[in-house]
Structure formats: structure tokens, C-alpha cells
Write a protein that holds these residues in place. Structure first.
Motif, PDB file in Angstrom:
ATOM      1  N   GLU A 105      80.948  46.359 116.420  1.00 29.35           N
ATOM      2  CA  GLU A 105      82.372  46.708 116.304  1.00 29.35           C
ATOM      3  C   GLU A 105      82.590  47.686 115.138  1.00 29.35           C
ATOM      4  O   GLU A 105      83.308  48.680 115.262  1.00 29.35           O
ATOM      5  CB  GLU A 105      83.204  45.428 116.084  1.00 29.35           C
ATOM      6  N   LEU A 106      81.939  47.395 114.024  1.00 28.91           N
ATOM      7  CA  LEU A 106      82.079  48.252 112.839  1.00 28.91           C
ATOM      8  C   LEU A 106      81.552  49.657 113.126  1.00 28.91           C
ATOM      9  O   LEU A 106      82.197  50.661 112.797  1.00 28.91           O
ATOM     10  CB  LEU A 106      81.326  47.615 111.663  1.00 28.91           C
ATOM     11  N   ASN A 107      80.374  49.733 113.751  1.00 25.27           N
ATOM     12  CA  ASN A 107      79.798  51.055 114.042  1.00 25.27           C
ATOM     13  C   ASN A 107      80.674  51.864 114.978  1.00 25.27           C
ATOM     14  O   ASN A 107      80.911  53.049 114.766  1.00 25.27           O
ATOM     15  CB  ASN A 107      78.388  50.906 114.649  1.00 25.27           C
ATOM     16  N   GLN A 108      81.175  51.195 116.027  1.00 28.52           N
ATOM     17  CA  GLN A 108      82.033  51.908 116.975  1.00 28.52           C
ATOM     18  C   GLN A 108      83.324  52.358 116.296  1.00 28.52           C
ATOM     19  O   GLN A 108      83.790  53.478 116.492  1.00 28.52           O
ATOM     20  CB  GLN A 108      82.362  51.013 118.162  1.00 28.52           C
ATOM     21  N   HIS A 109      83.876  51.461 115.471  1.00 30.39           N
ATOM     22  CA  HIS A 109      85.138  51.803 114.813  1.00 30.39           C
ATOM     23  C   HIS A 109      84.960  52.974 113.845  1.00 30.39           C
ATOM     24  O   HIS A 109      85.768  53.902 113.836  1.00 30.39           O
ATOM     25  CB  HIS A 109      85.706  50.592 114.060  1.00 30.39           C
TER      26      HIS A 109
END
Ligand code: ZN
Length: 514
Positions: A105-109
Motif C-alpha cells: 500500500e505504501l509503495n503504491q501510494h
């Protein structure tokens, strides 16, 4: 070799290969990749990142560490094997606390937030990044929440990049520094401003790049194991200890911008290139902290590259390279120009004296956000008020205010900025220690000779990689814990004659000491 240790190293090298492949894709993304590659490149990076995270958090790594820690309990603290287990354990314990879904989630965000920022900044449009920034703040808090037991919510985030530091320790250094820097900035501002018009000339790009490369070759940058390419936001990256890349940008109307960027990144690169080759592929083959890393870039960029001795050697060469632009400018004028102190809007263009005030502003605003005293919607206003207070300047727009740095739009809020100021402080402390050990270093610099300085740094800083923590390394290399005194003495001895300052407003007397 112990078979378990052999297996651990093989696994770590495989994980490092995945991370190095990702680093190469990222380097390409910011140097040569055509825009059409962006979407697939994002996916490729996410794939490699997930694979590396899954391999590193494999319980088999935990079992190997458990067993090896028992078997090697008798090893000396500074043996390489003990250091490898210590550093791998620290990183493993950190990684396993992060759920895979959160990492993804962090990487995509952050990938999405970065894309929005690249168009929002030129458009001066804070509203466009606001929803993403609110989510970044939420993710930053959740990240800290995976490491309960902290004193300050920023502690875990600081610990990622400057292991061993806490919000309280950074705050103590910053408040001591601030108390001494603010009067120094004020005293300089009362003097006539330095004139830096001699730097504003049209200079062909190829010659700018060639000059910078010549300087770092003399520094000892190894072109058999590194190269430089162009980008928008300069950085250093490493694919192996035999292949370390630096990047620079060229401003056609500025003689020294690209040069100082090259010197800065070469300092990062020489640190990595100087790490012991037998650490290759393991967690020891990295600089030990962001503060120490930045100290190496700042040392070559500022302490060396903006010194009078450096220019005594290089200025005649720069004049010979650019006779039309600099033929009529004396070294004194030029030296004053490259050390011009001015309250300006942009951190990355700031001089050595005001730079740390830019960092402190960001550090304090991050804490206000993380600790819930400041809402993202009020951030531009808070930025403007603080900037006016610290710099006496009104911030004309968000582009050159709260939107100027990539950090909050390509990563977390918290943990990234302190390294710049710790690096400035440590750059002077390391240089001081090198000069005490090898008193001929300043005279060498005036002859364009850097072997003794490079050698001292290689022996005392570079070779160790992450074997020692930043605090251990500073103590071993300089004989003392981190202190702001060498840095304040450096600034005073340089800027007193440049600006004809009468009394030292930044003198230690009366200022708090640690
Ligand atoms: Zn840097």
C-alpha cells in the motif's frame, strides 16, 4: 566457513541482487527512460520490491539468525561476522514487523503521490496534493505504530535512517545549533551582501560537465567503478561496490551549480566505493546512516569545494576553461560569490549558514503533523508563518514554499530531513579529525592533491560500511561523540573574514553546551 553463515550470506546476496536490479531500474527511470515506460516501470519496481521483502522476511532467515547468534556469542564485537549478524538482525526485526499488505500500500501510494506532485508543483497547486499528503501522514503514523514503545512518534522513522537517534536527541542538537546560528545569520545580514553576478554566465553544458569530472578525478573518484549522468534531481545510487553512479543537473546560466552538485554526489559515491569489497552484497555494504552519508557529501562539496585553498588551485583552471566569462573576475570576488550567505526560499540552493534553518523548519513542522497539532490543510499557512519568522521573508507561493521538496511526496513524513543537518555538523568534525591526524591536508588542497584526505576517510570512515553505528564510528574516527563545536568553529573561521564580522555572535559562551 560455518555452513549456516554461508547460507545466510547466500540468501542476503540474492536479496541484494533483487534490490540492486531495482536500483538500476530506478536509475534508468530518472536518466534515460522514455516517458512511455513509466507505467510498466512502476509495476516492475513493485514486483522486485515485494520479492525482496518476501525473501528477507522468510522465517528461515530468522532461524538462521537465532542459531548463529547462539553459536557466535563469543565473537568480538568488532569482528566482521558479529557485525553482519548484528546489522542483519536489526534490519530483519524491523522488516518482519511490517505487514506485506502495508508495504505494498505504501509503495503504491508514494508512486502515485509523486506523480501528482510532479505536476502540482509547477502549477503551484497545493489543493491537488492535499488528499495524497493526508494519506501520507496517515501511513507515516501507521508505520510508527508498528514499532510501539517509542517516546515520540517520529522516533521509529528517524531510527530507519539515523539508527540510534531519537526525536529528543535531534531536538537537543538542533536547539543548540539554532541558538548559535540565528545570531550569526543576523550579523552577516547586517553586512553588505556579497555579489554573485560573476557566476551568472552562459556556459556550454559539455564544458561544465568536463570541469566537474576533472575535479572529482583528482578527489579520487574511480571512473573504472563509477560514472556520471544527467538528471533533474541529482542523486547517487549503487548497483554493486564495483558500480556506483552519480547524477547531476546543468543550469546553462550558472557556472557552478552543476559543479557543486557533482562534488556533493561524488562524496556520497566515494563513501560507498571505499567500503571493504568483502562486504559486497551484505547489509554491511552500505553507508551507516543518513547523517554520516551526508557528512561525506558535504565535506567534499563545502568544507573542501568551497574553501579558499581549493579555489587557489582550481580557479585559474576554471578561468582558463571559461576565459570570456571569468577572465575579468579575480579570485576574491569569485570566492565570495560561491560563499554568498543570503536568506532565500529554496533549501537546496541555500548557503552553508542558513541551510540548517531550512531543515529545522521542516523537522518541526513534521513533528507538529505527526503529533496532531497541525492539519495538512493548514500546512501552507504554517509554513509561511514559520518561514517569515526564521528568514524574514514572505513566501510568495506554495511552489517555492511547502511544495519545494520531493520528500513528503515520495516517501513518509518524518525521519528524512535531520540527516542533512547532522551531516553538516559531522562534515566539520570529520575534517577536523583528518587535519589533526595529517596536518598537511590543507596545504595539499591548495595544490589540488587529495590523496591524504581521501586516504584518511577511507581508513576511518569508508571501509567500515555499516559495521559500526554512526555514534560508534564518529567516536572511533574523531575521538569524541558528535559535537557542534567543530562546525561552529569552521563557520566562524570562514565567514568572519568573508563578511568582516567583529565579534563572534555564535561563540559558545552563554550558549547551552552538551
Ligand atoms: Zn546528499
Amino acid at each position: 566457513m560455518n555452513p549456516q553463515l554461508h547460507e545466510l550470506k547466500s540468501r542476503l546476496i540474492e536479496i541484494n541482487d533483487l534490490n540492486s536490479a531495482a536500483a538500476l531500474l530506478r536509475w534508468d527511470q530518472t536518466t534515460y527512460m522514455p516517458a512511455g515506460g513509466a507505467e510498466a516501470r512502476g509495476r516492475q519496481l513493485a514486483t522486485l520490491g515485494s520479492l525482496a521483502h518476501a525473501k528477507f522476511t522468510d522465517p528461515a532467515i530468522g532461524r538462521l539468525l537465532d542459531r548463529l547468534e547462539r553459536e557466535t556469542a563469543a565473537l568480538a564485537y568488532d569482528s566482521d561476522d558479529a557485525a553482519l549478524l548484528r546489522v542483519t538482525r536489526r534490519e530483519y526485526d524491523r522488516a518482519v514487523r511490517l505487514p506485506v499488505a502495508f508495504v505494498s500500500e505504501l509503495n503504491q501510494h508514494t508512486a502515485a503521490a509523486y506523480q501528482v506532485w510532479t505536476t502540482a508543483r509547477p502549477a503551484n497547486d497545493f489543493a491537488r496534493v492535499r488528499p495524497n499528503l493526508e494519506k501520507t501522514l496517515d501511513l507515516s503514523r501507521r508505520m510508527a505504530g508498528f514499532f510501539p514503545g517509542y517516546e515520540s512518534i517520529a522516533d521509529p522513522l528517524i531510527d530507519f535512517s539515523d539508527y540510534g537517534m531519537k526525536t529528543a536527541t535531534v531536538r537537543a542538537v538542533f536547539s543548540e545549533l539554532r541558538a548559535r546560528l540565528v545570531p550569526l545569520v543576523r550579523a552577516i545580514a547586517e553586512k553588505p551582501a556579497a555579489d554573485d553576478r560573476c557566476l551568472r554566465h552562459d556556459v556550454p553544458e559539455a564544458q561544465q560537465l568536463a570541469f566537474g569530472l576533472d575535479v572529482i578525478r583528482r578527489f579520487g573518484f574511480d571512473f573504472e567503478r563509477g560514472r556520471q549522468d544527467k538528471t533533474h534531481h541529482p542523486f547517487m545510487t549503487k548497483f554493486s561496490l564495483g558500480d556506483v553512479r552519480i547524477t547531476t543537473r546543468v543550469r546553462p546560466h550558472d557556472i557552478t551549480d552543476s559543479l557543486f552538485s557533482t562534488l556533493h554526489e561524488s562524496g556520497h559515491a566515494m563513501y560507498e566505493l571505499g567500503i571493504r569489497r568483502d562486504y559486497e552484497g551484505t547489509p554491511l555494504a552500505e553507508g551507516t546512516s543518513s547523517g554520516v552519508h551526508e557528512s561525506q557529501s558535504r565535506l567534499w562539496e563545502n568544507v573542501v569545494g568551497r574553501s579558499l585553498g581549493f579555489w587557489q588551485f582550481f580557479y585559474p583552471r576554471l578561468q582558463a576553461a571559461f576565459p570570456q566569462q571569468l577572465g575579468g573576475t579575480g579570485i576574491d570576488t569569485f570566492y565570495r560569490a560561491v560563499n554568498r550567505v543570503a536568506r532565500t526560499l529554496i533549501r537546496t540552493d541555500a548557503d552553508e549558514v542558513t541551510y540548517n534553518l531550512h531543515v529545522m523548519l521542516r523537522f518541526d513542522l513534521e513533528l507538529d503533523l505527526l503529533e496532531g497539532r497541525l492539519a495538512v490543510k493548514d500546512l501552507p499557512r504554517a509554513w509561511g508563518e514559520r518561514f517569515e519568522r526564521d528568514f524574514g521573508l514572505a513566501v510568495p507561493d506554495d511552489r517555492d514554499g511547502v511544495l519545494q521538496d520531493v520528500h513528503w511526496f515520495a516517501g513518509l513524513i518524518g525521519g528524512a530531513f535531520q540527516g542533512y543537518t547532522l551531516g553538516n555538523v559531522l562534515s566539520a568534525q570529520f575534517f577536523d579529525a583528518a587535519r589533526r591526524a595529517v596536518p598537511g591536508i590543507p596545504a595539499d588542497i591548495t595544490r589540488g592533491e587529495f590523496g591524504a584526505l581521501h586516504g584518511w576517510l577511507g581508513e576511518n570512515v569508508y571501509q567500515h560500511g555499516s559495521k559500526f553505528t554512526a555514534a560508534e564510528l564518529v567516536e572511533r574516527a574523531t575521538g569524541a561523540p558528535m559535537s557542534i563545536e567543530p562546525y561552529m568553529a569552521y563557520l566562524w573561521s570562514k565567514y568572519q573574514p568573508l563578511y568582516g564580522l567583529e565579534a563572534n555572535p555564535a561563540a559558545a559562551a552563554g550558549a547551552p553546551r552538551r
